[in-house]
Design an enzyme around this catalytic site. Structure first.
Site, short mmCIF file in Angstrom:
data_model
loop_
_atom_site.label_atom_id
_atom_site.label_comp_id
_atom_site.label_asym_id
_atom_site.label_seq_id
_atom_site.Cartn_x
_atom_site.Cartn_y
_atom_site.Cartn_z
N ARG A 1 -5.35 -6.40 1.58
CA ARG A 1 -6.26 -5.39 1.03
C ARG A 1 -7.15 -6.04 -0.02
NH1 ARG A 1 -4.65 -0.41 2.88
NH2 ARG A 1 -2.43 -0.13 3.34
N THR B 1 -6.58 2.14 12.16
CA THR B 1 -5.67 2.71 11.16
C THR B 1 -4.77 3.75 11.82
OG1 THR B 1 -5.38 4.13 9.20
CG2 THR B 1 -7.46 4.36 10.34
N ASP C 1 -3.76 6.16 10.25
CA ASP C 1 -4.05 7.43 9.57
C ASP C 1 -5.07 8.29 10.32
OD1 ASP C 1 -2.42 6.33 7.65
OD2 ASP C 1 -4.05 5.77 6.31
O1 F6P Z 1 -3.45 3.22 5.72
C1 F6P Z 1 -2.30 2.98 6.45
C2 F6P Z 1 -1.09 3.23 5.58
O2 F6P Z 1 0.06 2.93 6.36
C3 F6P Z 1 -0.98 4.62 4.99
O3 F6P Z 1 -0.51 5.57 5.91
C4 F6P Z 1 -0.04 4.36 3.85
O4 F6P Z 1 -0.22 5.31 2.83
C5 F6P Z 1 -0.46 3.00 3.38
O5 F6P Z 1 -1.09 2.37 4.47
C6 F6P Z 1 0.67 2.12 2.92
O6 F6P Z 1 0.11 0.97 2.40
P1 F6P Z 1 0.91 -0.39 2.13
O7 F6P Z 1 1.19 -1.03 3.45
O8 F6P Z 1 -0.04 -1.19 1.31
O9 F6P Z 1 2.16 -0.01 1.41
#
Ligand code: F6P
Length: 358
Positions: A75, A135, A137
């Site tokens: 990210r 994604t 989401d």
């Molecule tokens: O955006 C995808 C996602 O899996 C979301 O559903 C979740 O809130 C987030 O990423 C989790 O992020 P990380 O992998 O940085 O913990």
């Protein structure tokens, strides 16, 4: 010679590899000139620091079914993209320099919401960009569907299916917390697919009294267990009344690890019922893409390859009304696609007796 850069950015999801394979196969099968592929490692970081691998068709062979991303991802928050890094590197300048130094004709970005803001910024800086919507989401504006979503729906559905039998044996209330960040697409679909009794979404703040009413109705009707599918971003009506800043403060101070545990405690306090919480978490992003996502990501990849061959840049390849479409990046960047509380699917779910706690 055509030089194509490629990167995957943000949280991973299934079918990233299938999508990249789709782009590369299309280019290799249809380009009249030789193609060079530059794979930037770990998202925009690879582009910032010039960290890349030269890839050939062989690297994309056998990856249709492979989860994760062969390029790695990370990210790179958009809100700090204009701030220099710890060593004073101007990230935007560094990315454009890498692009020009390698004489790239185009950069393909596979990303979600945040990654699209950066992709659009790079377009504004004059780079040729084509993006693909990934994604679990499904919250990206400009496309009805993102790849990764259907596989995550399958996984979350399987989890809730499994919970059903044990919930029924013990006559318990079970909460399954589904990913999705600030939107409820994943929870809505997995909840309906698995026959959840209550579905709580960020877009429809819940009233705890309504949640309990539904549990009691089920008890009275002889169903001694209740399955609640809760989006990780679900909020109560009280919390929804607070400003975004106060909501954040409340979450930071909360003794609960997530909304599901707070809900579980409230249900227990008010009813004395045995409540259990299951959080499948990142399993929802893992493993092999389902057949739908393999086909979908391959189609999007093929169309992205076609755009590149035609020299059409500045677009996300998306999916609208059952058609693959190209959407200008400036329309996509910075907007989220939420579940509409008045959508027909919500009305139909309510007709089925599902409670949204509203
Ligand atoms: O955006 C995808 C996602 O899996 C979301 O559903 C979740 O809130 C987030 O990423 C989790 O992020 P990380 O992998 O940085 O913990």
């Amino acid at each position: 010679m055509r030089r194509i850069g490629m990167l995957t950015s943000g949280g991973d999801c299934q079918a990233l590899n299938a999508a990249m394979r789709g782009v590369v196969k299309t280019l290799l099968h249809n380009s009249k000139e030789p193609i060079e592929i530059y794979g930037f490692l770990d998202g925009y970081k690879g582009l910032i620091y010039g960290n890349f691998q030269m890839l050939t068709g062989k690297d994309f062979s056998g990856i249709l079914t492979k989860g994760g991303t062969i390029l790695g991802t990370s990210r790179t928050p958009f809100k700090t993209i204009r701030e220099p890094d710890a060593n004073g590197v101007d990230k935007v300048e560094a990315m454009t320099q890498t692009y020009y130094k390698l004489k790239l004709d185009c950069l393909v970005v596979l990303g979600g919401n945040g990654s699209h803001k950066t992709a659009n910024l790079l377009r504004e800086e004059g780079l040729n960009i084509v993006t693909l919507p990934k994604t679990i989401d499904n919250d990206l504006w400009g496309t009805d569907m993102t790849f990764g979503f259907q596989t995550a729906v399958d996984i979350a559905t399987t989890v809730i299916d499994q919970i059903h039998t044990t919930a029924a044996s013990h006559g318990r209330v079970f909460i399954v917390e589904v990913m999705g960040h600030r939107v409820g697409w994943l929870t809505l679909n997995a909840g309906m697919a698995s026959g959840a009794d209550i579905i709580l979404l960020p877009e429809i703040p819940y009233d705890i009294k309504k949640v309990i009413k539904k549990i009691e109705e089920r008890d009275a009707g002889g169903s001694k267990f209740t399955i609640i599918a809760v989006a990780e971003g679900a909020i109560s009506k009280e919390t929804a009344k607070l400003s975004k800043k106060d909501q954040k403060k409340k979450a930071e101070k909360s003794k609960y690890p997530s909304v599901s545990y707070e809900l579980a405690d409230e249900i227990f306090q008010r009813t004395g019922r045995e409540v259990r919480v299951t959080v499948p978490g990142h399993t929802q992003r893992g493993g092999s893409p389902c057949p739908y996502d393999r086909v979908f990501a391959s189609r999007l990849g093929a169309e992205a390859g076609k755009l590149i061959l035609e020299g059409e840049y500045g677009f996300m390849v998306g999916y609208k009304n059952r058609e693959i479409v190209k959407v200008p990046l400036e329309e996509v960047a910075g907007k989220l696609k939420y579940v509409d509380p008045d959508a027909t699917i919500i009305k139909e779910a309510k007709l089925l007796g599902i409670s949204f706690g509203d």
